[in-house]
Write a protein that holds these residues in place. Structure first.
Motif, PDB file in Angstrom:
ATOM      1  N   GLY A   1       0.825  -1.201   0.000  1.00 21.31           N
ATOM      2  CA  GLY A   1       0.000   0.000   0.000  1.00 21.31           C
ATOM      3  C   GLY A   1       0.859   1.251   0.000  1.00 21.31           C
ATOM      4  N   GLU A   2       1.920   1.228   0.794  1.00 20.29           N
ATOM      5  CA  GLU A   2       2.804   2.398   0.864  1.00 20.29           C
ATOM      6  C   GLU A   2       3.672   2.526  -0.386  1.00 20.29           C
TER       7      GLU A   2
ATOM      8  N   GLY B   1      -5.534 -10.917  -2.673  1.00 22.34           N
ATOM      9  CA  GLY B   1      -5.813 -12.267  -3.169  1.00 22.34           C
ATOM     10  C   GLY B   1      -4.877 -13.294  -2.562  1.00 22.34           C
ATOM     11  N   ALA B   2      -3.588 -12.951  -2.535  1.00 22.60           N
ATOM     12  CA  ALA B   2      -2.595 -13.871  -1.987  1.00 22.60           C
ATOM     13  C   ALA B   2      -2.855 -14.127  -0.506  1.00 22.60           C
TER      14      ALA B   2
ATOM     15  N   ILE C   1       3.904 -11.329   2.041  1.00 19.00           N
ATOM     16  CA  ILE C   1       3.092 -11.175   0.834  1.00 19.00           C
ATOM     17  C   ILE C   1       3.183  -9.729   0.350  1.00 19.00           C
ATOM     18  N   SER C   2       3.039  -8.807   1.293  1.00 19.67           N
ATOM     19  CA  SER C   2       2.981  -7.388   0.977  1.00 19.67           C
ATOM     20  C   SER C   2       4.266  -6.881   0.330  1.00 19.67           C
ATOM     21  N   VAL C   3       5.385  -7.460   0.710  1.00 16.83           N
ATOM     22  CA  VAL C   3       6.661  -6.977   0.161  1.00 16.83           C
ATOM     23  C   VAL C   3       6.973  -7.653  -1.172  1.00 16.83           C
TER      24      VAL C   3
ATOM     25  N   GLU D   1       1.060  -5.239  -6.567  1.00 16.36           N
ATOM     26  CA  GLU D   1      -0.174  -4.468  -6.425  1.00 16.36           C
ATOM     27  C   GLU D   1      -0.948  -4.883  -5.176  1.00 16.36           C
ATOM     28  N   ARG D   2      -1.725  -3.941  -4.670  1.00 22.11           N
ATOM     29  CA  ARG D   2      -2.517  -4.214  -3.466  1.00 22.11           C
ATOM     30  C   ARG D   2      -3.523  -5.329  -3.706  1.00 22.11           C
TER      31      ARG D   2
END
Lengths: 318, 274
Positions: free
Chosen positions: B80-81, B173-174, B161-163, B167-168
């Motif tokens: 997100g960031e 989904g992941a 997952i986020s790193v 895309e958000r």
């Protein structure tokens, strides 16, 4: 053909930033191509170039946000991409090209958060919000801010903690004329205290008078670097003179000035002449020799935007 | 350390501001309240306290809910960031990249701590106030603490997952996929294999190892076997210990599930170019 007058300057003093043959590729695309540059303490450098010329990438490299594919970068004596450089960020201010904030926070909360990270006092926040004219909107969510307000908040955060090194990526876009003026006053104030700044801008007429040196980028290549005077000479652009003569005598004056002068505009009572830099004085003498028929003489040196378009159109120094 | 707290408190404030914490407290509190009411119903001939029954049912539901809440909190944290562009600016401040990750982690764990201890803990206080028996409260508190540990695991996994994604939407989904696999499918497949396995290819040793590998199963075993009363009520007294699984081992497994994804996240983030 990278013309770099900064190399002369670097002898004897330690540059704040030095780039040595820096390359940056994203996949097969070379965004920054063999750029070498030294920036001295207290300088105000303006980066100019078309969109995608590599100005933003160059800033990100200097900030350690990306790493060069090859070449060396030193900022404040260290590699900006190393964790050890983090402590140096206390004296650094950055305004990204399109600045983004935490939308749910209010303007003053955002600034207070950044101030805490930088170890700046919360009193500074109030002053800065006043300076950029956001005090009345300070309690509003940043999500409700207009483009110009975000830009102002961006400036405020970049100014936190009296930065010694400023990176400003197109700082005045979205600012009204008054704020632009205030912004340059702020920068001048920081310069008086010895700050160094690197500004990228398309507003050439704004930055013309303020920068010590200009760096012209084209397709990732540093095509020219120097003071405005140095760039004029490099570009070898003609100097234009404008003379007003007594009505009706324009044709006669043109004749008397001779054929080796380039007369680019002619009407009944005014003439526009151009000559290369070295021939300026002889031409002026010839004009004054004309006597009373000449009412007025204006010398118009090339502007930065002309120098800029000269280099952008692939013009090489002669 | 100061940097970590600045970053952690920012996350905490975000959680309070967007009513995230409030929503999580309501969900967890309602669930705990409903189950404690069931637990206080007559428990038949089995000698079990209302608290024990509540711990068993709450732990079995927390196994689904807590990872979901934790992933929802974490999947957006980095991508997100990156997407909004706030990370770029943040990293030009005097914060190291590891501080960004650990600071956020502390903040998110703190949010989860508040949600669990107010939501679940509040119900315990309600039971106490309404004159119910809270005998066996230790098991309940241990359940809250291990739920926080389980949540921390999924916060760390959410960061990974986020790193990793660009895309958000992909991250969301992941995160759901990961929840399905680790929380729902893994256990199902394991028990399914056991049912199919008529020739007993899967030894008890292998089975308990496979159970241990899953953070959710480890959490479940930990809660059901930590206290005598609970394990008797759950009908699995002595099962875990006879399989060579003890609390220390379970805790170690759970802690490894926190640390490993965090280190992986740090490793990826450290190399990431913005």
């Amino acid at each position: 053909m990278s013309l770099n007058s900064s190399n002369k300057r670097s002898i004897g003093s330690n540059p704040v930033i030095s780039l040595d043959s820096v390359n940056k590729c994203y996949g097969s695309e070379t965004v920054v191509n063999d750029v070498s540059l030294n920036i001295q303490p207290g300088e105000c450098i303006v980066l100019v170039g078309h969109n995608g010329a590599g100005k933003t990438t160059l800033m990100k490299l200097m900030l350690g946000l990306t790493r060069p594919t090859s070449g060396n970068i030193e900022v404040l004596g260290g590699n900006p991409a190393f964790t050890a450089a983090v402590a140096q960020h206390k004296t650094l201010g950055y305004l990204p090209e399109s600045v983004a904030f935490y939308e749910a926070m209010t303007g003053s909360e955002v600034l207070a958060f950044y101030a805490k990270l930088k170890g700046a006092s919360l009193g500074d926040c109030k002053t800065l919000l006043d300076t950029v004219g956001l005090s009345s909107a300070a309690k509003r969510r940043v999500g409700t801010y207009s483009k110009g307000m975000r830009q102002r908040l961006g400036l405020a955060q970049a100014m936190l903690g009296d930065p010694q090194l400023l990176f400003l990526d197109e700082p005045t876009t979205g600012l009204d004329p008054l704020l632009r003026h205030q912004f340059y006053e702020l920068i001048d104030g920081l310069h008086k205290e010895g700050a160094t700044s690197i500004i990228s801008s398309h507003a050439l007429n704004e930055v013309e008078a303020r920068a010590n040196r200009f760096v012209i980028m084209k397709n990732g290549v540093l095509v020219a670097c120097g003071t405005l005077d140095e760039l004029y000479k490099l570009a070898a652009l003609p100097i234009r003179l404008h003379i007003d003569v007594t009505p009706g005598s324009a044709a006669q004056v043109a004749e008397r000035l001779g054929s080796n002068v380039n007369i680019s505009k002619l009407n009944d009572q005014s003439l526009s002449l151009s000559c290369v830099n070295g021939e300026k004085m002889p031409l002026i003498r010839r004009i004054t020799d004309l006597g009373e028929v000449v009412n007025d003489l204006q010398i118009k040196p090339p502007k930065l935007d002309e120098v800029y378009s000269h280099f952008m159109q692939g013009g090489s120094p002669s | 350390m100061k940097m970590l707290w600045i970053l952690a408190f920012k996350e905490l404030k975000d959680g309070l501001r967007n009513r995230w914490i409030a929503a999580a407290i309501i969900v967890l509190g309602t669930l705990a309240l409903a189950l404690s009411l069931l637990g206080s119903a007559p428990t038949g001939s089995v000698k079990a306290s209302a608290m024990d029954i509540t711990v068993i049912s709450l732990a079995s539901l927390s196994v689904y809910l807590i990872p979901l809440i934790a992933l929802m909190l974490a999947f957006d944290a980095l991508v997100g960031e990156f997407e909004r562009g706030t990370m770029m600016l943040l990293l030009t401040y005097p914060v190291a990249r590891w501080q960004v990750i650990i600071g956020k982690f502390l903040g998110h764990v703190l949010i989860l701590f508040i949600a669990i201890f107010v939501g679940y803990g509040g119900v315990m206080l309600i039971m106490l106030a309404s004159g119910g028996s809270i005998e066996g409260w230790q098991a309940y508190v241990a359940m809250m603490a291990s739920s926080l540990l389980l949540g921390s695991i999924f916060i760390a996994l959410g960061y990974l997952i986020s790193v990793l994604v660009k895309e958000r939407a992909t991250a969301a989904g992941a995160a759901i996929g990961l929840w399905l696999v680790l929380v729902v499918l893994y256990g199902l497949l394991l028990f399914g294999a056991l049912v199919i396995d008529k020739e007993q290819v899967i030894s008890q040793q292998l089975f308990s190892t496979l159970m241990l590998l899953s953070p959710t199963d480890s959490y479940r075993i930990l809660n059901l076997s930590m206290f005598e009363g609970v394990s008797q009520a759950a009908g699995i007294a002595g099962v875990a210990s006879s399989a060579g699984i003890n609390n220390a081992l379970l805790l170690t497994v759970l802690l490894l599930w926190v640390i490993t994804p965090l280190i992986a996240t740090l490793w990826v983030f450290q190399r990431r170019e913005l």
